[in-house]
Design a protein around this motif. Sequence first.
Motif, PDB file in Angstrom:
ATOM      1  N   ARG A  99       0.847  -1.191   0.000  1.00 43.88           N
ATOM      2  CA  ARG A  99       0.000   0.000   0.000  1.00 43.88           C
ATOM      3  C   ARG A  99       0.882   1.240   0.000  1.00 43.88           C
ATOM      4  O   ARG A  99       1.969   1.242   0.577  1.00 43.88           O
ATOM      5  N   ASN A 100       0.407   2.292  -0.638  1.00 42.25           N
ATOM      6  CA  ASN A 100       0.999   3.623  -0.526  1.00 42.25           C
ATOM      7  C   ASN A 100       2.517   3.601  -0.697  1.00 42.25           C
ATOM      8  O   ASN A 100       3.015   3.274  -1.763  1.00 42.25           O
ATOM      9  N   ALA A 101       3.277   3.927   0.361  1.00 42.43           N
ATOM     10  CA  ALA A 101       4.734   4.031   0.252  1.00 42.43           C
ATOM     11  C   ALA A 101       5.416   2.682   0.111  1.00 42.43           C
ATOM     12  O   ALA A 101       6.649   2.622   0.001  1.00 42.43           O
ATOM     13  N   GLU A 102       4.639   1.600   0.096  1.00 45.63           N
ATOM     14  CA  GLU A 102       5.201   0.277  -0.169  1.00 45.63           C
ATOM     15  C   GLU A 102       5.282  -0.001  -1.676  1.00 45.63           C
ATOM     16  O   GLU A 102       5.630  -1.106  -2.083  1.00 45.63           O
ATOM     17  N   TYR A 103       4.975   1.010  -2.468  1.00 48.95           N
ATOM     18  CA  TYR A 103       5.263   1.019  -3.899  1.00 48.95           C
ATOM     19  C   TYR A 103       6.416   1.995  -4.139  1.00 48.95           C
ATOM     20  O   TYR A 103       6.597   2.971  -3.390  1.00 48.95           O
ATOM     21  N   PHE A 104       7.178   1.779  -5.202  1.00 51.08           N
ATOM     22  CA  PHE A 104       8.245   2.715  -5.542  1.00 51.08           C
ATOM     23  C   PHE A 104       7.659   4.103  -5.791  1.00 51.08           C
ATOM     24  O   PHE A 104       6.603   4.252  -6.406  1.00 51.08           O
ATOM     25  N   HIS A 105       8.368   5.113  -5.336  1.00 52.34           N
ATOM     26  CA  HIS A 105       7.933   6.494  -5.516  1.00 52.34           C
ATOM     27  C   HIS A 105       9.105   7.431  -5.289  1.00 52.34           C
ATOM     28  O   HIS A 105      10.165   7.021  -4.799  1.00 52.34           O
ATOM     29  N   ARG A 106       8.928   8.676  -5.635  1.00 53.94           N
ATOM     30  CA  ARG A 106       9.892   9.745  -5.345  1.00 53.94           C
ATOM     31  C   ARG A 106       9.269  10.704  -4.334  1.00 53.94           C
ATOM     32  O   ARG A 106       8.087  11.022  -4.425  1.00 53.94           O
ATOM     33  N   ASP A 107      10.078  11.185  -3.398  1.00 53.57           N
ATOM     34  CA  ASP A 107       9.658  12.285  -2.539  1.00 53.57           C
ATOM     35  C   ASP A 107      10.059  13.589  -3.215  1.00 53.57           C
ATOM     36  O   ASP A 107      11.150  13.690  -3.797  1.00 53.57           O
ATOM     37  N   VAL A 108       9.207  14.585  -3.125  1.00 54.14           N
ATOM     38  CA  VAL A 108       9.510  15.900  -3.710  1.00 54.14           C
ATOM     39  C   VAL A 108       9.189  16.946  -2.647  1.00 54.14           C
ATOM     40  O   VAL A 108       8.328  17.809  -2.818  1.00 54.14           O
ATOM     41  N   ASP A 109       9.902  16.871  -1.528  1.00 53.57           N
ATOM     42  CA  ASP A 109       9.593  17.689  -0.360  1.00 53.57           C
ATOM     43  C   ASP A 109      10.171  19.093  -0.440  1.00 53.57           C
ATOM     44  O   ASP A 109       9.622  20.034   0.135  1.00 53.57           O
ATOM     45  N   ASP A 110      11.310  19.243  -1.104  1.00 52.40           N
ATOM     46  CA  ASP A 110      11.974  20.536  -1.237  1.00 52.40           C
ATOM     47  C   ASP A 110      12.846  20.454  -2.482  1.00 52.40           C
ATOM     48  O   ASP A 110      13.012  19.375  -3.075  1.00 52.40           O
ATOM     49  N   ILE A 111      13.431  21.574  -2.888  1.00 54.56           N
ATOM     50  CA  ILE A 111      14.267  21.559  -4.083  1.00 54.56           C
ATOM     51  C   ILE A 111      15.488  20.677  -3.877  1.00 54.56           C
ATOM     52  O   ILE A 111      16.004  20.075  -4.813  1.00 54.56           O
TER      53      ILE A 111
END
Length: 279
Positions: A150-162
């Motif tokens: 579920r959710n973050a248990e899939y590959f993803h990118r964080d885009v929290d700041d530059i």
Amino acid sequence: MKFWFHTQRKILNPVVREKLSKVMAITRPKMPEDGGSESKDIVENLLSTGFSPITDVISEEQILDIKNYLSDKKMFERYDRKRVEFGLNDIPDGAHTGSYSEDVLSGCPHLLNIANNTKILEVVSGFLGCKPTLSNITLWNSFPSEDGPRNAEYFHRDVDDIKFIKVFIYLTDVDEESGPHVYVEGSSKANKLLRIRRYQDQEVYKEFNPERIRVITGKVGDAFIEDTFGLHKGTVVEKGIRTVLQFEYSMFPIASSRYDANFAEDVVHVDPYINRLYL
């Protein structure tokens, strides 16, 4: 702050992000001294692959104190908007994770002192090119589940700041059945799979050499530092409970985070700029 947060999330080309972050770092405060050779080696690894182990950032005594403090504290499923609270003795069916609120963490011993470990600050300032902002403190459990990811248990990118970086510390032993973290080395600089969404494993395996996909197991107290703009995920726990402590450092405050709690009681001596969101 919200305007900047949403603006930088539209800038997804890694080269453009890096150039912009270097320009912005010129205007930010700087750390007074350069780090030692070990810290510089870690920074080089982060800049080339996005990942590096980091040692000696937490003690056995600190881990024991943290676990004792949390033993009777309530948590909530990370993606439950109702934030229904539960304890370790009454984990609801279907729960994948249990996060502790900022109010709970503000009373937890040692957290700010660990976040201000000298080696950590040397590394994150070297990576960011300026004095960091401690912008997120998170601690959560992951539970066994037969429901799949579920959710973050899939590959993803964080885009929290530059530009930002995260430190992960395992507070439990993590083997391949305990839901190890997974990171795609080099993906923080790769100009592919850049959309902000969850990715299936096969999409990632198609675009990246399997040898670059790192499954991160470890013992209690093991830590690693990671540019989570690169592709990463947690994995589903098959047995036991995985507990992770995470610190995020960025150039600016993170608009999606709340900074309502005061962590000052446990502090020995910390930089007021780095810790301004939590003091």
